[in-house]
Every structure is written in structure tokens, then in C-alpha cells.
Design a protein around this motif. Structure first.
Motif, mmCIF file in Angstrom:
data_model
loop_
_atom_site.group_PDB
_atom_site.id
_atom_site.type_symbol
_atom_site.label_atom_id
_atom_site.label_comp_id
_atom_site.label_asym_id
_atom_site.label_seq_id
_atom_site.Cartn_x
_atom_site.Cartn_y
_atom_site.Cartn_z
ATOM 1 N N GLU A 1 0.828 -1.214 0.000
ATOM 2 C CA GLU A 1 0.000 0.000 0.000
ATOM 3 C C GLU A 1 0.861 1.263 0.000
ATOM 4 O OE1 GLU A 1 -3.346 2.132 -0.406
ATOM 5 O OE2 GLU A 1 -3.242 -0.054 -0.389
ATOM 6 N N ASP A 2 1.928 1.267 0.783
ATOM 7 C CA ASP A 2 2.833 2.417 0.818
ATOM 8 C C ASP A 2 3.492 2.637 -0.543
ATOM 9 O OD1 ASP A 2 2.246 2.849 3.467
ATOM 10 O OD2 ASP A 2 4.052 1.845 4.225
ATOM 11 N N GLU A 3 3.889 1.550 -1.185
ATOM 12 C CA GLU A 3 4.532 1.650 -2.493
ATOM 13 C C GLU A 3 3.552 2.163 -3.545
ATOM 14 O OE1 GLU A 3 7.768 1.473 -5.058
ATOM 15 O OE2 GLU A 3 7.709 1.230 -2.897
ATOM 16 N N VAL A 4 2.299 1.716 -3.473
ATOM 17 C CA VAL A 4 1.283 2.197 -4.412
ATOM 18 C C VAL A 4 1.060 3.695 -4.223
ATOM 19 C CG1 VAL A 4 -1.181 2.082 -4.994
ATOM 20 C CG2 VAL A 4 0.130 -0.016 -4.724
ATOM 21 N N LEU A 5 1.002 4.145 -2.984
ATOM 22 C CA LEU A 5 0.829 5.576 -2.721
ATOM 23 C C LEU A 5 1.999 6.384 -3.268
ATOM 24 C CD1 LEU A 5 -0.654 5.622 0.887
ATOM 25 C CD2 LEU A 5 -1.775 6.301 -1.225
ATOM 26 N N LYS A 6 3.195 5.868 -3.079
ATOM 27 C CA LYS A 6 4.387 6.552 -3.592
ATOM 28 C C LYS A 6 4.343 6.640 -5.122
ATOM 29 C CE LYS A 6 8.425 4.798 -4.298
ATOM 30 N NZ LYS A 6 9.677 4.130 -4.323
ATOM 31 N N LEU A 7 3.940 5.552 -5.759
ATOM 32 C CA LEU A 7 3.866 5.547 -7.219
ATOM 33 C C LEU A 7 2.758 6.459 -7.737
ATOM 34 C CD1 LEU A 7 4.504 1.768 -7.906
ATOM 35 C CD2 LEU A 7 5.974 3.663 -8.590
ATOM 36 N N LYS A 8 1.648 6.545 -7.003
ATOM 37 C CA LYS A 8 0.574 7.444 -7.418
ATOM 38 C C LYS A 8 1.013 8.907 -7.344
ATOM 39 C CE LYS A 8 -3.480 4.633 -6.743
ATOM 40 N NZ LYS A 8 -4.715 4.959 -7.436
ATOM 41 N N LYS A 9 1.801 9.228 -6.321
ATOM 42 C CA LYS A 9 2.335 10.585 -6.224
ATOM 43 C C LYS A 9 3.271 10.864 -7.388
ATOM 44 C CE LYS A 9 1.998 10.997 -1.225
ATOM 45 N NZ LYS A 9 2.710 11.099 0.051
ATOM 46 N N VAL B 1 6.027 7.318 -17.565
ATOM 47 C CA VAL B 1 4.590 7.394 -17.290
ATOM 48 C C VAL B 1 3.981 5.999 -17.428
ATOM 49 C CG1 VAL B 1 2.395 8.370 -18.041
ATOM 50 C CG2 VAL B 1 4.452 9.781 -18.069
ATOM 51 N N ARG B 2 4.311 5.320 -18.494
ATOM 52 C CA ARG B 2 3.787 3.976 -18.733
ATOM 53 C C ARG B 2 4.307 2.983 -17.696
ATOM 54 N NH1 ARG B 2 4.589 0.674 -24.413
ATOM 55 N NH2 ARG B 2 3.340 -1.121 -23.845
ATOM 56 N N ALA B 3 5.581 3.087 -17.363
ATOM 57 C CA ALA B 3 6.184 2.166 -16.401
ATOM 58 C C ALA B 3 5.541 2.316 -15.022
ATOM 59 C CB ALA B 3 7.684 2.403 -16.314
ATOM 60 N N VAL B 4 5.292 3.543 -14.600
ATOM 61 C CA VAL B 4 4.670 3.782 -13.295
ATOM 62 C C VAL B 4 3.247 3.229 -13.277
ATOM 63 C CG1 VAL B 4 3.799 5.584 -11.749
ATOM 64 C CG2 VAL B 4 6.097 5.752 -12.681
ATOM 65 N N ARG B 5 2.517 3.458 -14.362
ATOM 66 C CA ARG B 5 1.148 2.951 -14.431
ATOM 67 C C ARG B 5 1.127 1.429 -14.334
ATOM 68 N NH1 ARG B 5 -0.369 4.879 -19.312
ATOM 69 N NH2 ARG B 5 -0.188 2.863 -20.325
ATOM 70 N N LEU C 1 1.332 -4.047 -8.577
ATOM 71 C CA LEU C 1 1.232 -4.114 -7.122
ATOM 72 C C LEU C 1 -0.205 -4.363 -6.662
ATOM 73 C CD1 LEU C 1 3.699 -1.300 -6.064
ATOM 74 C CD2 LEU C 1 3.940 -3.733 -5.630
ATOM 75 N N LYS C 2 -1.164 -3.747 -7.341
ATOM 76 C CA LYS C 2 -2.562 -3.970 -6.981
ATOM 77 C C LYS C 2 -2.963 -5.418 -7.243
ATOM 78 C CE LYS C 2 -4.618 0.593 -7.310
ATOM 79 N NZ LYS C 2 -5.708 1.375 -7.924
ATOM 80 N N THR C 3 -2.443 -6.005 -8.319
ATOM 81 C CA THR C 3 -2.731 -7.402 -8.618
ATOM 82 C C THR C 3 -2.156 -8.315 -7.545
ATOM 83 O OG1 THR C 3 -2.753 -6.941 -10.987
ATOM 84 C CG2 THR C 3 -2.406 -9.236 -10.318
ATOM 85 N N ILE C 4 -0.927 -8.041 -7.146
ATOM 86 C CA ILE C 4 -0.291 -8.841 -6.097
ATOM 87 C C ILE C 4 -1.077 -8.744 -4.796
ATOM 88 C CG2 ILE C 4 1.768 -9.024 -4.651
ATOM 89 C CD1 ILE C 4 3.376 -8.175 -7.172
ATOM 90 N N ALA C 5 -1.506 -7.534 -4.452
ATOM 91 C CA ALA C 5 -2.272 -7.341 -3.218
ATOM 92 C C ALA C 5 -3.591 -8.103 -3.280
ATOM 93 C CB ALA C 5 -2.522 -5.856 -2.993
#
Length: 60
Positions: free
Chosen positions: A7-15, A35-39, A45-49
Motif C-alpha cells: 500500500e505504501d509503495e502504491v501511494l508513492k507511485l501514485k504521487k 509514465v507507462r512504467a509507473v502505471r 502491485l494492486k494485482t499482487i495485493a
């Protein structure tokens, strides 16, 4: 990774994604591939979660 770490990593990537969008809008973005790599990293990460949650609920 634990669910909290994911969750922390997803938040960092969204920022980072927000900042990249802002840079693209102002014409300051140099690495457009990022941009594509971050998306994709966010989706990964969401899939893994989701898989971890499903595995945990299947055990219960």
C-alpha cells in the motif's frame, strides 16, 4: 512484501504518477516512458495485493 508495504509503495507511485502528469502538461517531461512504467507498476502491485487477499480468505 506485506500488505502495508504494498500500500505504501502504491501511494508513492501514485504521487510520482501525478508529478509526471503535471510535468507532461507543462512540457517539462523528459522521460515519457516513465509514465507507462509507473502505471504498470501500480497495476502490478494492486494485482499482487488482490492475490494475497484472495489467498488469505481462501485459507480462512
Amino acid at each position: 512484501m506485506t500488505p502495508d508495504q504494498i500500500e505504501d509503495e502504491v501511494l508513492k507511485l501514485k504521487k510520482e504518477q501525478f508529478n509526471l502528469r503535471f510535468q507532461r502538461a507543462t512540457g517539462q517531461l523528459e522521460n515519457t516512458a516513465r509514465v507507462r512504467a509507473v502505471r504498470r507498476d501500480i497495476a502490478r502491485l494492486k494485482t499482487i495485493a488482490a492475490e494475497k487477499r484472495a489467498r488469505a480468505s481462501a485459507k480462512a
